[in-house]
Write a protein that holds these residues in place. Structure first.
Motif, PDB file in Angstrom:
ATOM      1  N   GLN A   1       0.908  -0.751   0.213  1.00 21.25           N
ATOM      2  CA  GLN A   1      -0.068   0.136  -0.053  1.00 21.25           C
ATOM      3  C   GLN A   1       1.075   1.038  -0.050  1.00 21.25           C
ATOM      4  O   GLN A   1       1.637   1.571   0.319  1.00 21.25           O
ATOM      5  CB  GLN A   1      -1.402  -0.208   1.567  1.00 21.25           C
ATOM      6  N   VAL A   2       0.867   2.300  -0.927  1.00 21.64           N
ATOM      7  CA  VAL A   2       1.534   3.414  -1.329  1.00 21.64           C
ATOM      8  C   VAL A   2       1.247   4.366   0.171  1.00 21.64           C
ATOM      9  O   VAL A   2      -0.218   4.542   0.428  1.00 21.64           O
ATOM     10  CB  VAL A   2       0.775   4.244  -2.344  1.00 21.64           C
ATOM     11  N   GLN A   3       2.401   4.510   0.715  1.00 20.99           N
ATOM     12  CA  GLN A   3       2.143   5.937   1.786  1.00 20.99           C
ATOM     13  C   GLN A   3       3.007   6.643   1.730  1.00 20.99           C
ATOM     14  O   GLN A   3       3.920   7.012   2.068  1.00 20.99           O
ATOM     15  CB  GLN A   3       2.256   4.915   2.742  1.00 20.99           C
ATOM     16  N   LEU A   4       2.596   7.878   1.861  1.00 19.76           N
ATOM     17  CA  LEU A   4       4.074   9.147   1.557  1.00 19.76           C
ATOM     18  C   LEU A   4       2.877   9.963   2.323  1.00 19.76           C
ATOM     19  O   LEU A   4       1.996  10.501   3.045  1.00 19.76           O
ATOM     20  CB  LEU A   4       3.179  10.010  -0.178  1.00 19.76           C
ATOM     21  N   VAL A   5       4.122  10.476   3.505  1.00 17.08           N
ATOM     22  CA  VAL A   5       3.364  11.276   4.572  1.00 17.08           C
ATOM     23  C   VAL A   5       4.813  12.336   4.076  1.00 17.08           C
ATOM     24  O   VAL A   5       5.837  12.441   4.460  1.00 17.08           O
ATOM     25  CB  VAL A   5       4.219  10.630   6.196  1.00 17.08           C
ATOM     26  N   GLU A   6       4.269  13.600   4.477  1.00 15.25           N
ATOM     27  CA  GLU A   6       4.773  15.202   3.780  1.00 15.25           C
ATOM     28  C   GLU A   6       4.943  15.772   5.597  1.00 15.25           C
ATOM     29  O   GLU A   6       4.405  15.573   6.536  1.00 15.25           O
ATOM     30  CB  GLU A   6       3.616  16.742   3.620  1.00 15.25           C
ATOM     31  N   SER A   7       5.654  16.791   5.301  1.00 12.06           N
ATOM     32  CA  SER A   7       5.927  17.296   6.826  1.00 12.06           C
ATOM     33  C   SER A   7       7.084  18.715   6.480  1.00 12.06           C
ATOM     34  O   SER A   7       7.307  18.698   5.401  1.00 12.06           O
ATOM     35  CB  SER A   7       6.945  16.815   7.184  1.00 12.06           C
ATOM     36  N   GLN A 108      -1.102  13.651   2.838  1.00  8.47           N
ATOM     37  CA  GLN A 108      -2.111  14.012   2.872  1.00  8.47           C
ATOM     38  C   GLN A 108      -2.405  15.698   3.154  1.00  8.47           C
ATOM     39  O   GLN A 108      -3.092  16.665   2.856  1.00  8.47           O
ATOM     40  CB  GLN A 108      -2.613  13.469   4.942  1.00  8.47           C
ATOM     41  N   GLY A 109      -0.933  15.892   2.819  1.00  3.84           N
ATOM     42  CA  GLY A 109      -0.459  17.455   2.606  1.00  3.84           C
ATOM     43  C   GLY A 109       0.075  18.346   3.568  1.00  3.84           C
ATOM     44  O   GLY A 109      -0.645  17.733   4.926  1.00  3.84           O
ATOM     45  N   THR A 110       0.360  18.934   3.723  1.00  2.00           N
ATOM     46  CA  THR A 110       0.937  20.139   4.212  1.00  2.00           C
ATOM     47  C   THR A 110       0.646  21.750   3.652  1.00  2.00           C
ATOM     48  O   THR A 110       1.084  22.326   2.824  1.00  2.00           O
ATOM     49  CB  THR A 110       2.454  19.738   4.665  1.00  2.00           C
ATOM     50  N   GLN A 111       0.145  22.199   5.199  1.00  3.34           N
ATOM     51  CA  GLN A 111       0.011  23.831   5.005  1.00  3.34           C
ATOM     52  C   GLN A 111       1.294  25.072   5.174  1.00  3.34           C
ATOM     53  O   GLN A 111       1.635  24.433   5.733  1.00  3.34           O
ATOM     54  CB  GLN A 111      -1.459  24.311   5.460  1.00  3.34           C
ATOM     55  N   VAL A 112       1.316  25.192   3.308  1.00  7.01           N
ATOM     56  CA  VAL A 112       2.293  26.389   3.548  1.00  7.01           C
ATOM     57  C   VAL A 112       1.720  27.704   3.458  1.00  7.01           C
ATOM     58  O   VAL A 112       0.880  27.824   2.482  1.00  7.01           O
ATOM     59  CB  VAL A 112       3.445  26.450   1.802  1.00  7.01           C
TER      60      VAL A 112
END
Length: 116
Positions: A1-7, A108-112
């Protein structure tokens, strides 16, 4: 399962810098191009930057050329977006993306937020 975690997102003043990072798992990271997209409310998600599987080919949106740099570390399964000379119009949610054999994967995205 693809998992991508932004920070790495946050609030920065105009002219400042931020570095986004995306940690990937669940697929063979080194064989797929990776991308960063961004989205503001009411608008379509747009491609910001893309990097080829080995990192030799880079693509940028015209609006970020000369200011943003995409890079990847295939040993660590990470992709980064260095953002310099930030402008208020760079304010958005930034998403890490990959298109694998099984379809697209999104973080999940990260707010800038760029504001004084």
């Amino acid at each position: 399962q693809v998992q991508l975690v932004e920070s790495g997102g946050g609030l920065v003043q105009p002219g400042g810098s931020l570095r986004l990072s995306c940690a990937a798992s669940g697929f063979t990271f080194s064989i797929y191009p990776m991308s960063w997209y961004r989205q503001v409310p009411g608008k379509e998600r747009e491609l910001v930057a893309r990097i080829s599987s080995a990192g030799g080919s880079l693509e940028y949106a015209d609006s970020v050329k000369g200011r943003f740099t995409i890079s990847r570390d295939n040993a660590k399964n990470t992709v980064a977006l260095q953002m310099n000379s930030l402008k208020p119009e760079d304010t958005a949610v930034y998403y890490c993306n990959v298109y694998t054999t099984w379809g697209p994967g999104w973080g999940q995205g990260t707010q800038v937020t760029v504001s004084s």
